[in-house]
Design an enzyme around this catalytic site. Structure first.
Site, PDB file in Angstrom:
ATOM      1  N   LYS A   1       2.675   4.817  -8.783  1.00 49.74           N
ATOM      2  CA  LYS A   1       3.692   4.234  -8.329  1.00 49.74           C
ATOM      3  C   LYS A   1       3.119   2.952  -7.574  1.00 49.74           C
ATOM      4  O   LYS A   1       2.372   3.211  -6.941  1.00 49.74           O
ATOM      5  CB  LYS A   1       4.499   5.046  -7.475  1.00 49.74           C
ATOM      6  CG  LYS A   1       5.770   4.446  -6.633  1.00 49.74           C
ATOM      7  CD  LYS A   1       6.530   5.317  -5.902  1.00 49.74           C
ATOM      8  CE  LYS A   1       5.936   5.638  -4.265  1.00 49.74           C
ATOM      9  NZ  LYS A   1       6.903   6.203  -3.496  1.00 49.74           N
TER      10      LYS A   1
ATOM     11  N   MET B   1       6.803  13.296   8.682  1.00 49.85           N
ATOM     12  CA  MET B   1       6.952  12.526   7.182  1.00 49.85           C
ATOM     13  C   MET B   1       6.748  10.928   7.239  1.00 49.85           C
ATOM     14  O   MET B   1       6.674  10.132   6.282  1.00 49.85           O
ATOM     15  CB  MET B   1       8.372  12.807   6.735  1.00 49.85           C
ATOM     16  CG  MET B   1       8.604  14.251   6.643  1.00 49.85           C
ATOM     17  SD  MET B   1       7.528  15.308   5.753  1.00 49.85           S
ATOM     18  CE  MET B   1       7.931  14.467   3.993  1.00 49.85           C
ATOM     19  N   GLY B   2       6.521  10.413   8.549  1.00 50.79           N
ATOM     20  CA  GLY B   2       6.592   8.948   8.616  1.00 50.79           C
ATOM     21  C   GLY B   2       5.055   8.284   8.350  1.00 50.79           C
ATOM     22  O   GLY B   2       4.975   7.320   8.003  1.00 50.79           O
TER      23      GLY B   2
ATOM     24  N   ARG C   1      12.108  12.213  -3.294  1.00 57.45           N
ATOM     25  CA  ARG C   1      11.017  13.094  -3.392  1.00 57.45           C
ATOM     26  C   ARG C   1      10.278  13.358  -2.288  1.00 57.45           C
ATOM     27  O   ARG C   1       9.789  14.414  -1.831  1.00 57.45           O
ATOM     28  CB  ARG C   1       9.777  12.585  -4.490  1.00 57.45           C
ATOM     29  CG  ARG C   1       9.180  11.321  -4.198  1.00 57.45           C
ATOM     30  CD  ARG C   1       8.047  11.193  -3.020  1.00 57.45           C
ATOM     31  NE  ARG C   1       7.159  10.290  -3.321  1.00 57.45           N
ATOM     32  CZ  ARG C   1       6.414   9.974  -2.252  1.00 57.45           C
ATOM     33  NH1 ARG C   1       6.705  10.092  -0.981  1.00 57.45           N
ATOM     34  NH2 ARG C   1       5.386   9.220  -2.634  1.00 57.45           N
TER      35      ARG C   1
ATOM     36  N   GLN D   1      15.363   6.438   5.504  1.00 50.37           N
ATOM     37  CA  GLN D   1      14.944   7.925   4.986  1.00 50.37           C
ATOM     38  C   GLN D   1      15.510   9.064   5.520  1.00 50.37           C
ATOM     39  O   GLN D   1      15.658  10.009   5.059  1.00 50.37           O
ATOM     40  CB  GLN D   1      13.472   7.962   5.069  1.00 50.37           C
ATOM     41  CG  GLN D   1      12.555   6.947   4.543  1.00 50.37           C
ATOM     42  CD  GLN D   1      12.619   6.965   2.897  1.00 50.37           C
ATOM     43  OE1 GLN D   1      12.546   7.862   2.220  1.00 50.37           O
ATOM     44  NE2 GLN D   1      12.445   5.799   2.510  1.00 50.37           N
TER      45      GLN D   1
HETATM   46  P1  NAD Z   1      13.247   2.123   8.146  1.00 46.12           P
HETATM   47  O1  NAD Z   1      12.536   0.744   8.472  1.00 46.12           O
HETATM   48  O2  NAD Z   1      14.511   2.216   7.652  1.00 46.12           O
HETATM   49  O3  NAD Z   1      13.229   2.762   9.547  1.00 46.12           O
HETATM   50  C1  NAD Z   1      12.228   2.690  10.317  1.00 46.12           C
HETATM   51  C2  NAD Z   1      12.515   3.835  11.549  1.00 46.12           C
HETATM   52  O4  NAD Z   1      10.994   3.939  12.452  1.00 46.12           O
HETATM   53  C3  NAD Z   1      13.520   3.731  12.329  1.00 46.12           C
HETATM   54  O5  NAD Z   1      13.931   4.929  12.867  1.00 46.12           O
HETATM   55  C4  NAD Z   1      12.940   2.856  13.629  1.00 46.12           C
HETATM   56  O6  NAD Z   1      13.861   3.010  14.826  1.00 46.12           O
HETATM   57  C5  NAD Z   1      11.666   3.663  13.687  1.00 46.12           C
HETATM   58  N1  NAD Z   1      10.634   2.740  14.557  1.00 46.12           N
HETATM   59  C6  NAD Z   1      10.304   1.621  14.078  1.00 46.12           C
HETATM   60  N2  NAD Z   1       9.432   0.923  14.963  1.00 46.12           N
HETATM   61  C7  NAD Z   1       9.205   2.025  15.800  1.00 46.12           C
HETATM   62  C8  NAD Z   1       8.284   2.293  16.953  1.00 46.12           C
HETATM   63  N3  NAD Z   1       7.388   1.132  17.313  1.00 46.12           N
HETATM   64  N4  NAD Z   1       8.294   3.471  17.386  1.00 46.12           N
HETATM   65  C9  NAD Z   1       8.884   4.434  16.915  1.00 46.12           C
HETATM   66  N5  NAD Z   1       9.719   4.345  16.220  1.00 46.12           N
HETATM   67  C10 NAD Z   1       9.831   3.209  15.371  1.00 46.12           C
HETATM   68  O7  NAD Z   1      12.194   2.960   7.263  1.00 46.12           O
HETATM   69  P2  NAD Z   1      12.486   4.321   6.317  1.00 46.12           P
HETATM   70  O8  NAD Z   1      12.542   4.103   5.130  1.00 46.12           O
HETATM   71  O9  NAD Z   1      13.298   5.442   7.118  1.00 46.12           O
HETATM   72  O10 NAD Z   1      11.015   4.934   6.425  1.00 46.12           O
HETATM   73  C11 NAD Z   1      10.307   5.433   7.759  1.00 46.12           C
HETATM   74  C12 NAD Z   1       8.930   5.786   7.559  1.00 46.12           C
HETATM   75  O11 NAD Z   1       8.654   6.594   6.604  1.00 46.12           O
HETATM   76  C13 NAD Z   1       8.012   4.376   7.024  1.00 46.12           C
HETATM   77  O12 NAD Z   1       6.969   4.207   8.160  1.00 46.12           O
HETATM   78  C14 NAD Z   1       7.507   4.839   5.747  1.00 46.12           C
HETATM   79  O13 NAD Z   1       6.187   4.108   5.501  1.00 46.12           O
HETATM   80  C15 NAD Z   1       7.691   6.229   5.646  1.00 46.12           C
HETATM   81  N6  NAD Z   1       7.359   7.068   4.419  1.00 46.12           N
HETATM   82  C16 NAD Z   1       6.737   7.878   4.179  1.00 46.12           C
HETATM   83  C17 NAD Z   1       7.104   8.701   3.103  1.00 46.12           C
HETATM   84  C18 NAD Z   1       5.975   9.753   2.777  1.00 46.12           C
HETATM   85  O14 NAD Z   1       5.879  10.410   1.595  1.00 46.12           O
HETATM   86  N7  NAD Z   1       5.311  10.323   3.661  1.00 46.12           N
HETATM   87  C19 NAD Z   1       7.712   7.991   1.956  1.00 46.12           C
HETATM   88  C20 NAD Z   1       8.725   7.191   2.333  1.00 46.12           C
HETATM   89  C21 NAD Z   1       8.704   6.664   3.415  1.00 46.12           C
END
Ligand code: NAD
Length: 321
Positions: free
Chosen positions: A67, A219-220, A110, A138
């Protein structure tokens, strides 16, 4: 070569098939039948973007590929999702490209499937309260997949940007569940299952805030430097992950591992629980934590399922390549 455009994905695959594909590939990883190659993820110094590749090979399912894509934080303001990705599948016998599949919706499905698998196998059986940290793109996918695993009665949530909490409220409403915005003390005390899905670089949830038997799916954190929970919480919890090498390098475990408070051999693969080699949760009072770093094999598993479905339903675009 088959092309499955992003616009076709929603009509082809849903949560059930993604859950099954992800659970199966986690199990295969733990048996040594499937493995991920090292991740490339770089801040490219343009548009504030993180770009990279996740790849791997599932010898059992013969899924080989990668990917490619990443995270463009300014996209939502332009009407696009912040995550942009494409999955490439190759024929494991010849190396010829087999398929190109839109990866945006699949990434959300996923990722939600991964935390859902962890909830199925690790959450307290009588979990009633779901706590959400994060209200971005997400989060809605996460909530929808989570509620399929336990009889949740309500959802509570916290977000760094409170104006975004409406997404959690609306999603809970869709699912017929009441929603309440709370502070982190209340969230940690009341939630039986907590999902964190943010792009935070500082710990949000503190160890002392989590009381009682809880399952936490972090998950983030999928990049060096990111962090959602205090390292002391990682140190205290029984920790599971998709892949240990990723957990200690780019996952939530990276900080406790670097501080020496969580050793590599104290982090267990979720696949070992699925396969029955690890018992998982040992008591209702335990804090279990899933470090969902996101592995390439998850992407290959759901993309392979999509290609099969596209061929079956006659919507696959065949391109001579
Ligand atoms: P998004 O940009 O739509 O949302 C970001 C989220 O993070 C919001 O809730 C926002 O308020 C919060 N945020 C932003 N800055 C922040 C800070 N300084 N402190 C605390 N919270 C903060 O992003 P998304 O698409 O919802 O993705 C969220 C996260 O998940 C991303 O970091 C992304 O890389 C990660 N992610 C992980 C996987 C995995 O497989 N583990 C897959 C997809 C996304």
């Amino acid at each position: 070569m088959i092309v499955v455009p992003e616009s076709e994905i929603a009509g082809l695959i849903g949560r059930d098939a993604c859950f099954e594909a992800v659970e199966q590939v986690f199990a295969a990883m733990s048996l040594g039948d499937a493995y991920n190659f090292p991740v490339i993820r770089e801040a490219i110094g343009h548009a504030d973007a993180l770009y990279g590749f996740k790849s791997g090979f599932d010898r059992a399912g013969l899924a080989l590929g990668l990917k490619s894509g990443g995270y463009w934080p300014g996209n939502e303001a332009k009407g696009m999702t912040n995550h942009q990705s494409t999955i490439f599948l190759f024929d494991a016998d010849s190396g010829k490209v087999k398929a190109i599949v839109g990866g945006n919706l699949l990434t959300a499905l996923r990722t939600a499937a991964a935390s859902s698998v962890s909830i199925k196998h690790l959450a307290p059986k009588r979990a009633k309260v779901l706590g959400m940290i994060g209200a971005g793109h997400q989060s809605a996918f996460q909530m929808r997949a989570a509620v399929e695993q336990r009889q949740f009665e309500r959802v509570i949530g916290w977000n760094f940007h409170p104006e975004m909490l409406v997404r959690l409220e609306e999603t809970a409403g869709e699912l017929g569940l009441p929603f309440q915005a709370v502070d982190l003390d209340q969230l940690g005390a009341e939630a039986d299952v907590i999902i964190s899905i943010t792009s935070s670089f500082d710990p949000i949830l503190k160890d002392a805030q989590v009381t009682g038997g809880t399952h936490i799916a972090c998950m983030g954190t999928d990049t060096k430097g990111k962090q959602e929970v205090e390292a002391a919480l990682i140190a205290r919890a029984t920790v599971f992950t998709d892949e240990v090498a990723q957990a200690i390098s780019i996952g939530e475990c990276q900080h406790a591992f670097a501080a020496g408070t969580k050793a590599e051999n104290e982090i267990f693969e979720i696949g070992s629980v699925i396969n029955g080699a690890h018992q998982g949760r040992r008591s209702d009072d335990e804090v279990t934590l899933f470090d969902g770093t996101g592995v390439g094999l998850q992407d290959l598993a759901v993309a392979s399922a999509v290609v099969d479905l596209a061929v079956e339903k006659g919507v696959a675009l065949e391109v001579v390549f």
